[in-house]
Enzyme design. Structure first.
Site, PDB file in Angstrom:
ATOM      1  N   ARG A 176       0.922  -1.311  -0.081  1.00 12.89           N
ATOM      2  CA  ARG A 176       0.020  -0.047   0.099  1.00 12.89           C
ATOM      3  C   ARG A 176       0.975   1.239   0.049  1.00 12.89           C
ATOM      4  NH1 ARG A 176      -1.887  -3.481   3.847  1.00 12.89           N
ATOM      5  NH2 ARG A 176      -4.021  -4.401   3.689  1.00 12.89           N
ATOM      6  N   LYS A 181      -2.075  -2.704   7.997  1.00 13.71           N
ATOM      7  CA  LYS A 181      -3.217  -2.539   8.635  1.00 13.71           C
ATOM      8  C   LYS A 181      -3.228  -3.139  10.146  1.00 13.71           C
ATOM      9  CE  LYS A 181      -6.055  -1.062   4.924  1.00 13.71           C
ATOM     10  NZ  LYS A 181      -7.447  -1.102   4.356  1.00 13.71           N
ATOM     11  N   HIS A 190      -2.617   2.337  -5.736  1.00 11.71           N
ATOM     12  CA  HIS A 190      -3.581   1.410  -5.526  1.00 11.71           C
ATOM     13  C   HIS A 190      -3.815   0.396  -6.683  1.00 11.71           C
ATOM     14  CE1 HIS A 190      -6.461  -1.150  -3.882  1.00 11.71           C
ATOM     15  NE2 HIS A 190      -7.262  -1.095  -4.910  1.00 11.71           N
ATOM     16  N   ARG A 199      -0.713  -1.691  -7.210  1.00 11.74           N
ATOM     17  CA  ARG A 199      -1.011  -2.778  -6.228  1.00 11.74           C
ATOM     18  C   ARG A 199      -1.888  -4.039  -6.974  1.00 11.74           C
ATOM     19  NH1 ARG A 199      -1.172  -4.271  -0.621  1.00 11.74           N
ATOM     20  NH2 ARG A 199      -3.457  -4.589   0.067  1.00 11.74           N
ATOM     21  N   TYR A 201      -9.536  -7.854  -4.925  1.00 11.17           N
ATOM     22  CA  TYR A 201      -8.517  -7.184  -5.446  1.00 11.17           C
ATOM     23  C   TYR A 201      -7.815  -7.565  -6.806  1.00 11.17           C
ATOM     24  CZ  TYR A 201      -8.073  -3.465  -1.996  1.00 11.17           C
ATOM     25  OH  TYR A 201      -8.074  -2.601  -0.915  1.00 11.17           O
TER      26      TYR A 201
END
Length: 322
Positions: free
Chosen positions: A173, A197, A268, A271, A303
């Site tokens: 990220r 996270k 993103h 990613r 994702y």
């Protein structure tokens, strides 16, 4: 009304939110930070969402005359949800509902309310859409463009090259990228230690092109930008401070502008592209989950996607009636 049961729900969404120094919200922020391990960005989002609720209800949560049990009723929360749903996208509504549910659960656990009024609050299902993705050739062209700009060894160009190389090589990220320190990099093993996270730490590998960009940055670029306040930050801004996420996003957008036909993506997008290309190259979904730092495999499935060509190739190779 404060101190007594409300017969109606007030609120238009136009009232002022609680003061920034709200004692109640400060306690909630401490809970999110120190007990739940949420990032500063996430905490700000939670506080904004809770503040919007109190603004809608036209209530000051620090008013000693206010009884939270009388204010935060299921009826009041549903009225707030209806108002938010009229004015916001489904993804925004889902996020705000999650914030309020966390807040009301904390109130009940802390015995600031007798019950958790938000436990039954349900947001409309969000449309789960895939982020944009680069084709493999477009990713290669973007990295080549960044490498070409770094050939003159301009410090900022060297940094920008490393930004796109690391983002694509590792799939981390942008916040994780900007949070990297020099000591988080192990060039002997070609891995970086990332704090993700929820303060979950993971180790992510990178390849030779990223290692070469990293070496040039550490030898030439970083020393040219380093100032005492740089500390141990790996990536630096124009004035020597730790690289800001907004700067990193600007870099990615600018690099992709140089690739004809490439979609306008941010970090993103790199990613997601990295994860997609790993899957198309044969990587196991759970390996990609570990690399991306997802707590749930379902998040990884959102994702990442597999191209129709790969599905056809696997079907042709594996199905007895193909």
């Amino acid at each position: 009304m404060a101190g007594a049961k409300r017969d109606s729900v007030r609120g238009s969404g136009n009232s002022r939110p609680p003061k920034p120094d709200s004692a109640l919200l400060a306690r909630f922020a401490d809970h999110l930070t120190y007990r739940r391990g949420r990032s500063a960005h996430t905490v700000r989002a939670y506080l904004s969402d809770v503040g919007s609720l109190f603004a809608f209800l036209d209530v000051d949560p620090d008013d000693p005359a206010v009884r939270l049990d009388d204010v935060l009723t299921r009826r009041a929360l549903r009225a707030w949800l209806a108002d938010v749903s009229r004015r916001s996208a489904r993804t925004t509504v889902a996020r705000r509902v999650s914030s309020i549910r966390t807040f009301t659960a904390w109130l009940a656990d802390a015995e600031l309310t007798a019950a958790d009024a938000g436990s039954s609050l349900v947001a409309p299902a969000a449309h789960r859409t895939l982020p944009g993705v680069l084709r493999a050739g477009e990713a290669s062209d973007a990295l080549a463009a960044a490498a070409l700009g770094a050939e003159q060894h301009d410090p900022l160009a060297l940094r920008d090259h490393l930004i796109v190389e690391l983002l694509y090589a590792t799939g981390i990220r942008v916040g994780e990228l900007c949070g990297l320190d020099v000591d988080d990099v192990d060039r002997d093993r070609r891995v970086i230690r990332v704090l993700g996270k929820g303060d979950r730490e993971r180790v992510v590998p990178f390849g030779l092109p990223a290692d070469r960009a990293l070496g040039t940055w550490l030898d030439v670029g970083r020393p040219a930008l380093w100032v005492p306040r740089s500390g141990s930050a790996l990536l630096l801004g124009t004035r020597g401070g730790r690289l800001d996420q907004r700067q990193a996003r600007t870099v990615v957008h600018r690099v992709l502008e140089a690739v004809p036909g490439a979609p306008d993506l941010g970090p993103h997008g790199l990613r997601h592209s990295a994860a997609t290309h790993l899957l198309e190259g044969g990587a196991d979904l759970r390996v990609v989950q570990e690399l991306l730092g997802h707590a749930s495999l379902a998040t990884t499935q959102l994702y990442t996607h597999v191209s129709v060509d790969r599905l056809r190739a696997v079907h042709d190779r594996a199905h007895p009636r193909a």
